[in-house]
Write a protein that holds these residues in place. Structure first.
Motif, PDB file in Angstrom:
ATOM      1  N   GLU A 128      -0.924 -35.628   5.802  1.00 46.68           N
ATOM      2  CA  GLU A 128       0.132 -35.128   7.127  1.00 46.68           C
ATOM      3  C   GLU A 128       1.593 -35.245   6.784  1.00 46.68           C
ATOM      4  O   GLU A 128       2.134 -34.558   7.489  1.00 46.68           O
ATOM      5  CB  GLU A 128      -0.490 -36.590   8.068  1.00 46.68           C
ATOM      6  N   PHE A 129       1.949 -36.366   6.303  1.00 44.20           N
ATOM      7  CA  PHE A 129       3.403 -36.294   5.714  1.00 44.20           C
ATOM      8  C   PHE A 129       3.874 -34.892   5.100  1.00 44.20           C
ATOM      9  O   PHE A 129       4.929 -34.480   5.558  1.00 44.20           O
ATOM     10  CB  PHE A 129       3.698 -37.320   4.901  1.00 44.20           C
ATOM     11  N   LEU A 130       3.097 -34.451   4.187  1.00 41.42           N
ATOM     12  CA  LEU A 130       3.633 -33.180   3.543  1.00 41.42           C
ATOM     13  C   LEU A 130       3.425 -31.972   4.416  1.00 41.42           C
ATOM     14  O   LEU A 130       4.041 -31.088   4.357  1.00 41.42           O
ATOM     15  CB  LEU A 130       2.582 -33.064   2.268  1.00 41.42           C
TER      16      LEU A 130
ATOM     17  N   LEU B 280       4.204 -32.335   7.960  1.00 45.78           N
ATOM     18  CA  LEU B 280       5.097 -32.543   8.837  1.00 45.78           C
ATOM     19  C   LEU B 280       6.081 -31.465   9.158  1.00 45.78           C
ATOM     20  O   LEU B 280       6.267 -30.960  10.194  1.00 45.78           O
ATOM     21  CB  LEU B 280       5.717 -33.732   8.654  1.00 45.78           C
ATOM     22  N   ASN B 281       6.646 -31.211   7.933  1.00 47.29           N
ATOM     23  CA  ASN B 281       7.943 -30.124   8.118  1.00 47.29           C
ATOM     24  C   ASN B 281       7.515 -29.017   7.382  1.00 47.29           C
ATOM     25  O   ASN B 281       8.245 -27.958   7.387  1.00 47.29           O
ATOM     26  CB  ASN B 281       9.085 -30.655   7.581  1.00 47.29           C
TER      27      ASN B 281
END
Ligand code: SF4
Ligand code: FES
Lengths: 425, 365
Positions: free
Chosen positions: B105-107, B109-110
């Motif tokens: 999810e973090f990877l 995000l952007n």
């Protein structure tokens, strides 16, 4: 009134300069250590004192010194971590600004104990005026034979260099600090190898906080055992606390770790209570990366015992109902302050300061900032589920900031819950 | 070294003996299959790589025979070495599965998720990772970080927007070219891969950064938009090259060579670095001696049916908002650097009724 070891003479007129400092008994520890003690005896003395690292983690300093590798023919280094950049912490600045010779004195003794001939002070870039003060102190010490070649005729050589950082929070982490000192981008290294084995330029290195090194002076002067008698349990000696926020007397206080949090906040000797008769709402007791505590858990632990200003008592209850001594940045919030707002501004700081090496922190801190801003503006509905997601990514603290990421997740939860409960929701 | 002691380590209940100093990740790779954690930044051929992306997290449930305490937190398996008697949980640990989904999810995000127009699609490690370890939908409702595309010289294009900052290209340039002229600038979520003042990357081996890049951030300009990788047939081939081994994989359609890459092993890592000459300048089939088809066993779309059963060929039945748990995300990624239609600073869900061009009129005050 508690005993003072570091700041006792801080108010003597002209203590910033060598002559006054020397007249007041300064540099005695250098004479004692270099002339009458072996390196191992000094390390032993520091171990006996129970001195714990004052930078935040609280690791026993003597043990850290004991780990340093001593391969033949490889120089060793001592680096003073003066990159004090934890929001709410300004004790080292005070010490360096008003009584710089205390640090230099501690550095000389520690350099001797560790065998470091080139010692560095890595100071944060924002402390723009302090390197001059330190450099002047170094020059004075050198002119009086306490630095340079053959110190006091003992054959020990030592130089101290002041290195300015470019203003990055992450460079307060020791391996990032070393990278930066080497002239590289300040990203934390992966440990192991630890700096004590392979630090600056691949050489064994010890990195200590300013206050830790200053505390070496009274330890040598009075002996480790005497030092260990002050304080309580494993929290020995005195600790500098930089108190700020909603208190009547913000500033740097030296405490002996036996007083209660309540006394620290309300007594006239220390913070002097909260202005305008406001109520205490919450407090971050050890710099912005330690958990925030609401008033009820701050003054008393979850078990209902009095909470004291020391390592053990502040962390009583773990991360669930306790906090940490951290770096001693004591931030008090009164009833008018919004914990969400405060957490938002800290999140903004961490977002800005994340080195960006590891993905959870790089991406997570930005997300949190945005979520918190929206929460603050009253538009966020999903915050609880999101912060669970963030705190799930609990990571080994190899690189530094993921720790912070973890706290952030928890903060979010805590601050929301706190804010809700205080508003009777 | 013959006298390196062997350590016994148990990963997901499978025991194996490996020489001391081996990382958990490499031990798991020897076992292979699902036991091997995904790695987005570690690259066995690049010294110092790893420890950045955190997708390779595992749980150490027993530290070692001597000190059986579990490690308190999940550890990055690519940078943690095994101990004798260590017990590790990868896919058998719910904590790991859960944390890994968070990392995905973090990877993302952007990340622009512009796979439909990305040359890497079909062989992208981030695609694989999100299919295999991620969750559907995103909870992120904010503007994503964007960058302008950059030309890094005549062969390479940088789409910083897609980069996951794995640092592999930095290590590659450091270790196989004689001078690195790009690196990471700035920090945190605004850090970027850049050459500082637009320089070109022109070392003869710099083309390898395209191969090490797990996503479509560094792409081959001689191949851009020419074809989708899954329409191409990978063939092992070689040529006499004065600079490198000359051993490559050709990606053909019919007789035409569309692109040339290094050969990659089962973990998607380059086997032997190749020079720019082989990669960019020899695109005639007569330039090469064909050895035979290259088996691709890992990558998503190229190896058909890789996701069968998970995504397979079934069409999703849920509507967009069902995937998003009933929420209407405020914006979709602007896949161009500047979108004329869906301006990222305009909150579509707060516009009454269908959006009108007036809503996007940037001249109005
Ligand atoms: S450009 Fe590619 S290889 Fe380089 S850091 Fe970004 S994702 Fe990694
Ligand atoms: S592969 Fe281990 S952290 Fe990225």
């Amino acid at each position: 009134m508690g005993r003072k070891l570091l700041l006792e003479k801080a108010h003597v007129e002209g203590i910033r300069y060598f002559d006054v400092y020397r007249r007041e008994g300064g540099y005695r520890s250098v004479e004692k250590a270099l002339k009458t003690m072996t390196q191992d005896e000094i390390v032993e003395e520091v171990k006996k004192s129970g001195l714990r690292g004052r930078g935040g983690a609280g690791f026993p300093a003597g043990m850290k010194w004991g780990f340093i590798a001593k391969p033949e023919g490889v120089p060793r280094h001592l680096v003073c971590n003066a990159d004090e950049s934890e929001p709410g912490t300004f004790k080292d600045r005070y010490l360096m600004e008003f009584i710089p010779h205390l640090l230099i004195e501690g550095l000389i003794v520690a350099s001797y104990a560790l065998g470091s001939h080139d010692t560095y002070i890595y100071i944060r870039g924002e402390y723009a005026w302090i390197p001059d003060i330190l450099e002047q102190a170094i020059a004075e010490a050198k002119a009086n034979g306490f630095l340079g070649k053959n110190i006091l005729g003992t054959g020990f050589d030592c130089e101290i260099y002041v290195h300015r950082g470019a203003g990055a929070y992450i460079c307060g982490e020791e391996t990032a600090l070393i990278e930066s000192l080497e002239g590289k981008r300040g990203n934390p290294r992966i440990k192991p190898p630890f700096p004590a084995i392979k630090g600056a330029w691949g050489r064994p290195t010890v990195v200590n906080n300013v206050e830790t090194l200053a505390a070496v002076v009274p330890i040598i002067n009075e002996g480790g055992e005497e030092f260990a008698k002050i304080g309580v349990g494993k929290s020995t000696g005195t600790k500098l606390i930089s108190a700020c926020g909603n208190i009547n007397k913000p500033g740097v206080y030296e405490i002996d770790m036996t007083i209660s949090v309540e006394e620290f906040i309300y007594s006239d000797e220390y913070c002097g209570g909260i202005p305008n008769g406001k109520r205490l709402k919450a407090c971050i007791p050890g710099g912005s990366s330690v958990p925030i505590l609401p008033a009820n858990l701050l003054l008393k632990t979850a078990k209902g015992e009095t909470r004291y200003m020391n390592y053990e008592s502040l962390s009583d209850g773990g991360f669930a109902t306790g906090s940490m001594m951290g770096s001693g940045g004591f931030i008090v919030l009164d009833e008018d302050q919004c914990v969400v707002r405060n957490t938002y501004s800290l999140a903004r700081f961490y977002r800005h300061e994340s080195c960006g090496q590891c993905s959870p922190c790089r991406e997570g801190t930005g997300w949190m900032e945005k979520v918190l801003l929206r929460l603050e503006k009253g538009k966020e509905k999903l915050v609880i589920s999101i912060c669970f997601g963030i705190s799930k990514a609990k990571l080994k603290a190899t690189p530094f900031v993921p720790w912070v990421t973890l706290h952030h997740g928890r903060w979010l939860l805590q601050s929301v819950i706190l804010e809700m409960s205080l508003n009777g929701m | 070294m013959s006298d390196t002691p062997l350590f016994k380590v148990t990963i997901d209940n499978i025991s194996i003996e490996v020489p001391a100093g081996t990382t958990i990740l490499n031990a798991a790779r020897i076992i292979g299959g699902d036991v091997a954690p995904p790695a987005m930044c570690y690259y066995s051929k690049l010294e110092g790589s790893g420890g950045k992306c955190r997708t390779c997290l595992v749980e150490v449930s027993k530290g070692s025979e001597k000190d059986p305490r579990p490690m308190p937190k999940l550890v990055a398996s690519c940078r943690t070495t095994v101990m004798d008697g260590m017990e590790v949980k990868n896919i058998t640990s719910p904590k790991v599965v859960d944390a890994r989904a968070s990392i995905v999810e973090f990877l993302l995000l952007n990340h622009p998720l512009d796979c439909p127009i990305c040359d890497q699609a079909g062989e992208c490690h981030l695609q694989d990772l999100s299919y295999e370890h991620g969750k559907d939908g995103t909870r992120y409702e904010f503007q994503r970080r964007t960058f302008k595309k950059q030309d890094l010289g005549k062969y390479i294009q940088l789409h910083m927007t897609r980069c996951i900052l794995c640092y592999r290209c930095v290590y590659t340039a450091d270790q196989i070219s004689n001078k690195r002229s790009h690196g990471v600038l700035d920090r945190g979520d605004h850090s970027e891969i850049a050459t500082f003042i637009e320089k070109s990357l022109d070392n003869n081996f710099i083309g390898n950064v395209i191969d090490v890049c797990p996503v479509g951030a560094l792409t081959d300009k001689t191949f851009r938009f020419k074809n989708r990788v899954w329409f191409l047939k990978p063939m092992d081939a070689h040529r006499d090259c004065p600079a490198c081994s000359g051993k490559v994989t050709l990606w053909n359609r019919g007789d035409e060579v569309y692109r040339v890459t290094a050969r990659k092993d089962q973990w998607g890592e380059v086997e032997e670095w190749i020079c720019n000459d082989c990669r960019f300048e020899n695109k005639k089939s007569t330039d090469w001696i064909i050895e035979g088809p290259r088996l691709i066993d890992r990558h998503s779309v190229i190896s058909q049916g890789h996701y069968a059963g998970k995504i397979g060929l079934t069409m999703p039945t849920e509507t967009f908002s069902a995937v998003h748990h009933g929420r209407q995300p405020k914006l979709l990624m602007d896949i161009h650097s500047v979108s004329e239609v869906n301006q990222t600073d305009i909150d579509l869900s707060s516009i009454n009724g269908p959006a009108h061009s007036n809503n996007f009129n940037s001249n109005k005050d």
